[in-house]
Write a protein that holds these residues in place. Structure first.
Motif, PDB file in Angstrom:
ATOM      1  N   CYS A 281      -6.352  -2.463   0.915  1.00  0.00           N
ATOM      2  CA  CYS A 281      -5.524  -2.367   2.115  1.00  0.00           C
ATOM      3  C   CYS A 281      -6.412  -2.459   3.352  1.00  0.00           C
ATOM      4  O   CYS A 281      -7.411  -1.751   3.452  1.00  0.00           O
TER       5      CYS A 281
ATOM      6  N   CYS B 246       0.856  -1.187   0.000  1.00  0.00           N
ATOM      7  CA  CYS B 246       0.000   0.000   0.000  1.00  0.00           C
ATOM      8  C   CYS B 246       0.890   1.234   0.000  1.00  0.00           C
ATOM      9  O   CYS B 246       1.704   1.420   0.903  1.00  0.00           O
TER      10      CYS B 246
ATOM     11  N   SER C 109      -7.593   1.542   0.507  1.00  0.00           N
ATOM     12  CA  SER C 109      -7.317   1.825  -0.899  1.00  0.00           C
ATOM     13  C   SER C 109      -6.902   0.542  -1.631  1.00  0.00           C
ATOM     14  O   SER C 109      -6.418  -0.409  -1.023  1.00  0.00           O
TER      15      SER C 109
ATOM     16  N   ASN D  57      -0.083   4.290   0.335  1.00  0.00           N
ATOM     17  CA  ASN D  57      -0.520   5.230   1.383  1.00  0.00           C
ATOM     18  C   ASN D  57       0.131   4.912   2.715  1.00  0.00           C
ATOM     19  O   ASN D  57       0.704   5.788   3.362  1.00  0.00           O
ATOM     20  N   CYS D  58       0.011   3.641   3.100  1.00  0.00           N
ATOM     21  CA  CYS D  58       0.490   3.235   4.423  1.00  0.00           C
ATOM     22  C   CYS D  58       1.960   2.837   4.418  1.00  0.00           C
ATOM     23  O   CYS D  58       2.543   2.632   5.476  1.00  0.00           O
TER      24      CYS D  58
ATOM     25  N   THR E 187      -5.856  -1.391   6.243  1.00  0.00           N
ATOM     26  CA  THR E 187      -5.710  -0.224   7.111  1.00  0.00           C
ATOM     27  C   THR E 187      -6.458   0.989   6.562  1.00  0.00           C
ATOM     28  O   THR E 187      -7.252   1.614   7.254  1.00  0.00           O
ATOM     29  N   CYS E 188      -6.232   1.322   5.280  1.00  0.00           N
ATOM     30  CA  CYS E 188      -6.832   2.546   4.732  1.00  0.00           C
ATOM     31  C   CYS E 188      -7.899   2.268   3.671  1.00  0.00           C
ATOM     32  O   CYS E 188      -8.609   3.174   3.254  1.00  0.00           O
TER      33      CYS E 188
END
Ligand SMILES: [Zn+2]
Length: 113
Positions: free
Chosen positions: A89, A73, A94, A75-76, A91-92
């Protein structure tokens, strides 16, 4: 069927290795396939039986190791194991197109006599 041509190539490569090692028979052939590679394990096993007839690998045991999918990911900045085909993902949320592991299709090892 895709798997038959894949296996035919894998067995050719394996035979070449076996000859280089001075062997005459392939006893064990191990391959690694990624979960995300689209290769079906059962189809591969079926193809192995079919393409090894008359080769050095006829009657060999065939071992398939499945490699789990691992995505990244952006982002993360973390790798994660996707739980669906959309590879989101955890967590987020996406979607990741960045597959770090799981596309493998390779010979892992051979046992030759
Ligand atoms: Zn994320």
């Amino acid at each position: 069927m895709h798997e038959v041509s894949l296996m035919a190539t894998a067995v050719e490569v394996a035979e070449q290795h076996a000859r280089d090692a001075g062997g005459t028979r392939i006893r064990v052939l191990r391959v690694r396939i990624g979960e995300a590679s689209g290769v079906v394990r059962e189809a591969l096993e079926f193809a192995f039986e079919a393409v090894t007839v008359g080769t050095m690998a006829e009657g060999a045991s065939f071992d398939v190791q499945v490699v789990p999918t691992l995505c990244y990911c952006s982002n993360c900045k973390e790798e994660f194991t996707p739980t669906s085909v959309f590879r989101e993902c955890p967590t987020c949320g996406s979607f990741s197109a960045d597959i770090r592991q799981g596309m493998e299709l390779e010979l892992a090892s051979l046992e030759v006599t």
